[in-house]
Design a protein around this motif. Sequence first.
Motif, PDB file in Angstrom:
ATOM      1  N   CYS A 141       0.862  -1.181   0.000  1.00 40.80           N
ATOM      2  CA  CYS A 141       0.000   0.000   0.000  1.00 40.80           C
ATOM      3  C   CYS A 141       0.897   1.230   0.000  1.00 40.80           C
ATOM      4  O   CYS A 141       2.084   1.120   0.266  1.00 40.80           O
ATOM      5  N   ALA A 143       0.913   3.496   2.079  1.00 43.17           N
ATOM      6  CA  ALA A 143       1.367   3.567   3.473  1.00 43.17           C
ATOM      7  C   ALA A 143       0.678   2.390   4.148  1.00 43.17           C
ATOM      8  O   ALA A 143      -0.276   1.827   3.593  1.00 43.17           O
ATOM      9  N   HIS A 144       1.147   1.983   5.308  1.00 41.88           N
ATOM     10  CA  HIS A 144       0.518   0.840   5.968  1.00 41.88           C
ATOM     11  C   HIS A 144      -0.221   1.268   7.227  1.00 41.88           C
ATOM     12  O   HIS A 144       0.292   2.037   8.028  1.00 41.88           O
ATOM     13  N   CYS A 145      -1.422   0.715   7.392  1.00 40.14           N
ATOM     14  CA  CYS A 145      -2.207   1.015   8.578  1.00 40.14           C
ATOM     15  C   CYS A 145      -1.742   0.104   9.717  1.00 40.14           C
ATOM     16  O   CYS A 145      -1.578  -1.103   9.518  1.00 40.14           O
ATOM     17  N   PHE A 147      -3.363  -1.035  12.128  1.00 44.53           N
ATOM     18  CA  PHE A 147      -4.352  -2.040  12.542  1.00 44.53           C
ATOM     19  C   PHE A 147      -4.584  -3.111  11.484  1.00 44.53           C
ATOM     20  O   PHE A 147      -5.389  -4.017  11.678  1.00 44.53           O
ATOM     21  N   CYS A 148      -3.881  -3.049  10.358  1.00 46.21           N
ATOM     22  CA  CYS A 148      -4.261  -3.833   9.174  1.00 46.21           C
ATOM     23  C   CYS A 148      -4.339  -5.327   9.427  1.00 46.21           C
ATOM     24  O   CYS A 148      -3.405  -5.922   9.939  1.00 46.21           O
ATOM     25  N   PHE A 154       2.571  -8.136   4.259  1.00 48.68           N
ATOM     26  CA  PHE A 154       3.608  -7.123   4.068  1.00 48.68           C
ATOM     27  C   PHE A 154       4.936  -7.540   4.680  1.00 48.68           C
ATOM     28  O   PHE A 154       5.906  -6.819   4.618  1.00 48.68           O
ATOM     29  N   GLY A 188      -3.325  -5.775   0.036  1.00 43.51           N
ATOM     30  CA  GLY A 188      -2.656  -4.594  -0.412  1.00 43.51           C
ATOM     31  C   GLY A 188      -3.592  -3.588  -1.075  1.00 43.51           C
ATOM     32  O   GLY A 188      -4.734  -3.443  -0.698  1.00 43.51           O
ATOM     33  N   LYS A 221      -7.027   2.261  -0.791  1.00 44.38           N
ATOM     34  CA  LYS A 221      -6.830   3.338   0.181  1.00 44.38           C
ATOM     35  C   LYS A 221      -6.109   4.517  -0.495  1.00 44.38           C
ATOM     36  O   LYS A 221      -5.761   5.507   0.144  1.00 44.38           O
ATOM     37  N   TYR A 225      -4.430   7.916   0.854  1.00 45.76           N
ATOM     38  CA  TYR A 225      -2.985   7.834   1.106  1.00 45.76           C
ATOM     39  C   TYR A 225      -2.134   8.407  -0.025  1.00 45.76           C
ATOM     40  O   TYR A 225      -0.970   8.730   0.188  1.00 45.76           O
ATOM     41  N   HIS A 260     -11.210   3.311   1.045  1.00 40.65           N
ATOM     42  CA  HIS A 260     -11.001   3.061   2.468  1.00 40.65           C
ATOM     43  C   HIS A 260     -10.650   4.394   3.142  1.00 40.65           C
ATOM     44  O   HIS A 260      -9.619   4.986   2.838  1.00 40.65           O
TER      45      HIS A 260
HETATM   46  S1  SF4 Z   1      -5.839  -1.603   5.925  1.00 42.77           S
HETATM   47 FE1  SF4 Z   1      -5.812  -1.532   3.677  1.00 42.77          FE
HETATM   48  S2  SF4 Z   1      -4.646   0.330   3.166  1.00 42.77           S
HETATM   49 FE2  SF4 Z   1      -4.226  -0.152   5.278  1.00 42.77          FE
HETATM   50  S3  SF4 Z   1      -2.363  -1.356   5.175  1.00 42.77           S
HETATM   51 FE3  SF4 Z   1      -4.072  -2.789   5.208  1.00 42.77          FE
HETATM   52  S4  SF4 Z   1      -4.517  -3.259   3.060  1.00 42.77           S
HETATM   53 FE4  SF4 Z   1      -3.230  -1.396   3.135  1.00 42.77          FE
END
Ligand code: SF4
Length: 437
Positions: A141, A143-145, A147-148, A154, A188, A221, A225, A260
Amino acid sequence: MRFITYNSRNYRDIEYMNYLPEEAKKEIDIVSSVIPFKTNNYVTDYLIDWENYQQDPIYTLNFPKKEMLTADQYERMLKVKDGRHSELEIKKTIYNIRMEMNPHPAQQMTNVPVLDGEELTGAQHKYRDIILFFPSQGQTCHAHCTFCFRWPQFTKDLDLKFSMREINKIIEYIRRNEDINEILFTGGDPMVMSPSELTKYVDALLESGVKNLENIRFGTKSISYWPFTYLPEFNPEANDILQLFRKITDSGFHLSLMGHFNHPNELDNEVVQQAIHNIRETGAEIRTQSPIIKHINDNSNDWARMWKTQVRLGMIPYYMFVERETGPYDYFSIPLAEVYQIYQQAIRESGSFAKTVTGPVMSADKGKVHILGVVDSPIDGNKYFMMQYARHRDYRKTFKPFFMHYHPKATWVDQLSEASIGTPAVASSVNDHNVEM
Ligand code: SF4
Ligand SMILES: *Cc1c(COP(=O)(O)O)cnc(C)c1O
């Protein structure tokens, strides 16, 4: 604007990092060895209020914090990174902590479609009418969340990646399964792909002439992002993306971006609003979804503001999810009873067009469990959650309300016991009860 990503090694290049005390940088270093960390210069320049970074929802969304590990996990990580332990010992500790964080929620790997005896590992077919496709170039992505729930994808050392390049096999599978009318590109984030990579997949679909395929979705996202994906004045490749969207809708498909968004602050600036406008001009719809997450969006004001703004900008609220049991779950989870209250208050305040949202929803093993309400039974005086499957593996089991015994602390459906005549009104609060309706 140039696209600069910062991972756990080079995030110190971010200008705003000067605001952070050494202690916070150390926390990022420790926690980001476990939780994949990636951010970029749009997120840091446009979305985070660095004066109040500790309370800032987008900072918490993006930057690893000490509290996201348990005290014990943090100590183990700190100890092994004291400079006196080998690379191997560090790796082992990281691996063990990750394994403690439930990397396979809701049995993601059991929905792999099979074509002529071959498993199509880059796809998932769980629900009758829709197939998920994980293009291999889209498994990261912008950027990475923090909480993902897809976080294992990843990381390099967990063998959980699913993705594939062979779109033609997916097309053949869709052709042979006439109930499928929809393909969802996901990751992703498929919108990290270059326009030429994406075009290759899309052209294959458009040229296939599969009659049962009607809808195309991209789960993304990127609008939040990296909105420059859709802004030709910043990024010449944006024209190719917008033209591709136009080609899809001109070919008679319904195209929906599943955008998202986690917080209303993501919708505030002109750049993101222009991106939304440009996408909608191609004939694509934008539907929005987000989990409800403690420390990021756990109040009804944020949700009401988010939904109202989304509607005003021409987007369609679609799903409010309950945070899955994975990753730094203790830090982010909210009891279902509280989630429902926040939802109820927010939807009351959000106006007519926000009623398209389905929520709160738990993506569980058998399907998407929709919390319909908390009911005080006039018959036996007990409290119940009323729920239904908005999606079930077996479509005949969808949209059939049922009751679960209420518990104020339960955070997931499998901690509740099903209500039927004669069952005691106590929550089992163990993980051995799966709802089957
Ligand atoms: S929640 Fe979605 S945008 Fe965020 S890191 Fe995970 S896959 Fe990527
Ligand atoms: C959520 C989900 C979908 C899409 O479901 P909708 O209710 O149509 O949005 C498809 N496949 C899987 C595996 C999902 O989890």
